[in-house]
Design a protein around this motif. Structure first.
Motif, PDB file in Angstrom:
ATOM      1  N   GLN A 229      31.668  37.539  36.747  1.00  0.00           N
ATOM      2  CA  GLN A 229      31.450  38.170  38.038  1.00  0.00           C
ATOM      3  C   GLN A 229      30.956  37.114  39.028  1.00  0.00           C
TER       4      GLN A 229
ATOM      5  N   TYR B 296      31.159  39.998  47.159  1.00  0.00           N
ATOM      6  CA  TYR B 296      30.878  39.856  45.732  1.00  0.00           C
ATOM      7  C   TYR B 296      32.121  40.203  44.914  1.00  0.00           C
TER       8      TYR B 296
ATOM      9  N   SER C 247      32.632  42.156  41.078  1.00  0.00           N
ATOM     10  CA  SER C 247      31.916  42.825  39.998  1.00  0.00           C
ATOM     11  C   SER C 247      32.354  42.323  38.614  1.00  0.00           C
ATOM     12  N   ARG C 248      31.537  42.629  37.642  1.00  0.00           N
ATOM     13  CA  ARG C 248      31.766  42.249  36.242  1.00  0.00           C
ATOM     14  C   ARG C 248      33.101  42.818  35.745  1.00  0.00           C
ATOM     15  N   HIS C 249      33.932  41.946  35.178  1.00  0.00           N
ATOM     16  CA  HIS C 249      35.240  42.379  34.701  1.00  0.00           C
ATOM     17  C   HIS C 249      35.818  41.324  33.755  1.00  0.00           C
TER      18      HIS C 249
ATOM     19  N   ARG D  33      33.389  50.137  42.794  1.00  0.00           N
ATOM     20  CA  ARG D  33      33.717  49.047  43.716  1.00  0.00           C
ATOM     21  C   ARG D  33      33.808  47.734  42.944  1.00  0.00           C
ATOM     22  N   MET D  34      34.992  47.134  42.982  1.00  0.00           N
ATOM     23  CA  MET D  34      35.219  45.906  42.215  1.00  0.00           C
ATOM     24  C   MET D  34      34.882  44.659  43.022  1.00  0.00           C
ATOM     25  N   SER D  35      35.416  44.550  44.230  1.00  0.00           N
ATOM     26  CA  SER D  35      35.177  43.322  44.985  1.00  0.00           C
ATOM     27  C   SER D  35      35.388  43.531  46.472  1.00  0.00           C
TER      28      SER D  35
ATOM     29  N   TYR E 268      33.228  38.304  29.882  1.00  0.00           N
ATOM     30  CA  TYR E 268      33.228  38.908  31.215  1.00  0.00           C
ATOM     31  C   TYR E 268      32.746  37.887  32.237  1.00  0.00           C
TER      32      TYR E 268
ATOM     33  N   GLY F 107      29.336  53.270  43.690  1.00  0.00           N
ATOM     34  CA  GLY F 107      29.011  51.871  43.438  1.00  0.00           C
ATOM     35  C   GLY F 107      29.740  51.234  42.268  1.00  0.00           C
ATOM     36  N   PRO F 108      29.711  51.849  41.058  1.00  0.00           N
ATOM     37  CA  PRO F 108      30.380  51.229  39.908  1.00  0.00           C
ATOM     38  C   PRO F 108      31.895  51.132  40.061  1.00  0.00           C
TER      39      PRO F 108
ATOM     40  N   ALA G 208      26.572  38.517  44.641  1.00  0.00           N
ATOM     41  CA  ALA G 208      26.691  38.748  46.084  1.00  0.00           C
ATOM     42  C   ALA G 208      26.122  37.563  46.861  1.00  0.00           C
TER      43      ALA G 208
END
Length: 236
Positions: free
Chosen positions: A214, A152, A154-156, A96-98, A212, A93-94, A217
């Motif tokens: 994101q 979605y 993810s936070r970045h 997976r970026m997008s 950051y 899971g962690p 979803a």
């Protein structure tokens, strides 16, 4: 209606180009850029375009057939890597970026959208943004994205290519609470702001260490989030 844009014959591509350029060189963007320079992580401007122009851009984006679903993961060095669906689903899971659909090149039929992009990349806009920023900045990239159910980002952070800020344009009507697809932005202090993807609005996003962002979803099975993220970088 935004006071920085005129509405005569708004769907003529040349007029769209002039209107968008006028908006980008106008008061609303100037104030937003000054706010993020002074520490705000994100500023949203409502009704950035005339409704008819935003509706036509939405129509062009929705009808385009070249959208391709893409899957990105974080590498061990926390960089982004485009992978197959199979590799994405095998990732933890962690990692997976997008997951979303991307449009790499707008077709020639997308006349209103291409006029928008032409104004964004114009020298006049880069000059205006440079005057506000206090350094030479210019257009770097435009990322066209479509988020559907369970898509979605993810936070970045976007700390590469000397990026300084981004403009995220929203072109999906009928968003309401519960649809998902919000832009969530964290400041250096750790506080967070939620930007709702209201149709025809634009978010001016700071890109710097400690900030950051994101995309939540998409929960709706019918609503789709069309957005264009335009990045400007230090060009000096």
């Amino acid at each position: 209606m935004n006071p920085d844009i005129k509405t005569d014959n708004i769907l003529d591509p040349e007029n769209v180009y002039l209107q968008v350029k006028e908006f980008l060189c106008g008061t609303s963007i100037r104030e937003a850029l000054l706010e993020i320079r002074d520490g705000e992580p994100v500023v949203q401007i409502m009704h950035a375009l005339p409704d008819a122009t935003a509706i036509e851009i939405f129509r062009e984006l929705a009808l385009e057939e070249a959208w391709q679903e893409e899957f990105w993961i974080f590498t061990n060095r926390h960089e982004a890597e485009l992978v197959s669906r199979e590799k994405f689903e095998l990732a933890h899971g962690p990692e997976r970026m997008s997951r979303n659909a991307c449009l790499r090149k707008p077709s020639t039929e997308m006349k209103t959208f291409r006029a928008l992009l032409a104004a964004i990349v114009s020298q006049e806009v880069s000059t205006a943004f440079s005057d506000i920023s206090g350094e030479t900045v210019s257009f770097k990239t435009a990322d066209m994205a479509r988020y559907e159910h369970q898509h979605y980002l993810s936070r970045h952070q976007d700390l590469f290519d000397d990026r300084r800020f981004a403009l995220i344009w929203f072109f999906a009507p009928d968003w309401q609470d519960g649809c998902g697809g919000e832009l969530i932005v964290e400041a250096e202090t750790g506080s967070a702001k939620v930007v709702r993807p209201h149709f025809g609005s634009v978010a001016v996003l700071a890109i710097k260490e400690g900030c950051y962002h994101q995309v939540a979803a998409v929960a709706s099975q019918v609503w789709r989030r069309f957005s264009v993220a335009v990045h400007f970088h230090a060009a000096g």
